[in-house]
Design an enzyme around this catalytic site. Structure first.
Site, PDB file in Angstrom:
ATOM      1  N   ASP A 253      11.212   1.009  -8.434  1.00 37.58           N
ATOM      2  CA  ASP A 253      11.270  -0.352  -8.957  1.00 37.58           C
ATOM      3  C   ASP A 253      11.541  -1.275  -7.782  1.00 37.58           C
ATOM      4  OD1 ASP A 253      10.891   0.309 -11.668  1.00 37.58           O
ATOM      5  OD2 ASP A 253      13.028   0.658 -11.979  1.00 37.58           O
TER       6      ASP A 253
ATOM      7  N   ASP B 210       6.019  -1.242 -15.617  1.00 36.89           N
ATOM      8  CA  ASP B 210       6.894  -1.847 -16.622  1.00 36.89           C
ATOM      9  C   ASP B 210       6.288  -3.149 -17.160  1.00 36.89           C
ATOM     10  OD1 ASP B 210       8.771   0.178 -16.108  1.00 36.89           O
ATOM     11  OD2 ASP B 210       9.809  -1.034 -14.598  1.00 36.89           O
TER      12      ASP B 210
END
Length: 176
Positions: free
Chosen positions: A127, A141
């Site tokens: 991330d 995401d």
């Protein structure tokens, strides 16, 4: 019906979106690994976006960090569900787009869980995008989030089924 695709066109569009989204996710994660320093994250757009590299063993908001293998198995089941149930039945353009986005998101994060350290089925998701006062996330995401918003819109606002049929209740007629 408007926005309804043939089976072949639906598969082509859905898989095309999935491949594009998956490719962008993989590319951006490789760029993040190559160029971002977790100790010195760049801040862009006047502080609106921070490129904070982390390795997330959990799900959204780092929940379930001790259940990486369970999250991996759930992602595999979701992938099978989308490929076996959702995409084959989707004919409405919106549902096909949502299916492709979900596939892209599942594949992006599942690839990390399967092939990234520390071990297969236990891999940590990369991330690197952070908005102020929000979780750190990635392109996969974003694909899943956009798909969820689109599905809510299709169900609640458009009231359209996978095949393009309206789910609105017909007006009630008064008995004579």
């Amino acid at each position: 019906m408007r926005g309804v695709l043939s089976g072949r066109a639906a598969w082509a569009l859905g898989l095309g979106i999935a491949v594009l989204g998956y490719g962008v996710d993989l590319l951006t994660k490789q760029l993040a690994l190559a160029y971002l320093d977790p100790a010195n994250p760049p801040v862009l757009l006047g502080g609106l976006l921070r490129l904070q590299l982390i390795f997330n063993p959990g799900a959204a908001f780092s929940m379930g960090e001790d259940f990486t293998i369970v999250l991996t198995l759930i992602a595999i089941a979701a992938l099978v569900g989308v490929l076996a149930f959702l995409l084959p039945r989707a004919r409405h353009r919106g549902w096909v787009v949502a299916s492709g986005l979900i596939l892209a998101g599942i594949l992006g994060n599942l690839t990390d869980r399967l092939f990234r350290p520390p071990a297969p089925l236990h891999g940590h998701v990369i991330d690197f995008l952070q908005l102020p006062n929000f979780a750190i996330f990635n392109v996969a995401d974003m694909c899943i989030t956009f798909a969820a918003v689109l599905i809510i819109w299709l169900v609640a606002i458009k009231q359209v089924d996978l095949d393009g049929a309206s789910t609105k209740e017909p007006p009630k007629t008064e008995a004579a």
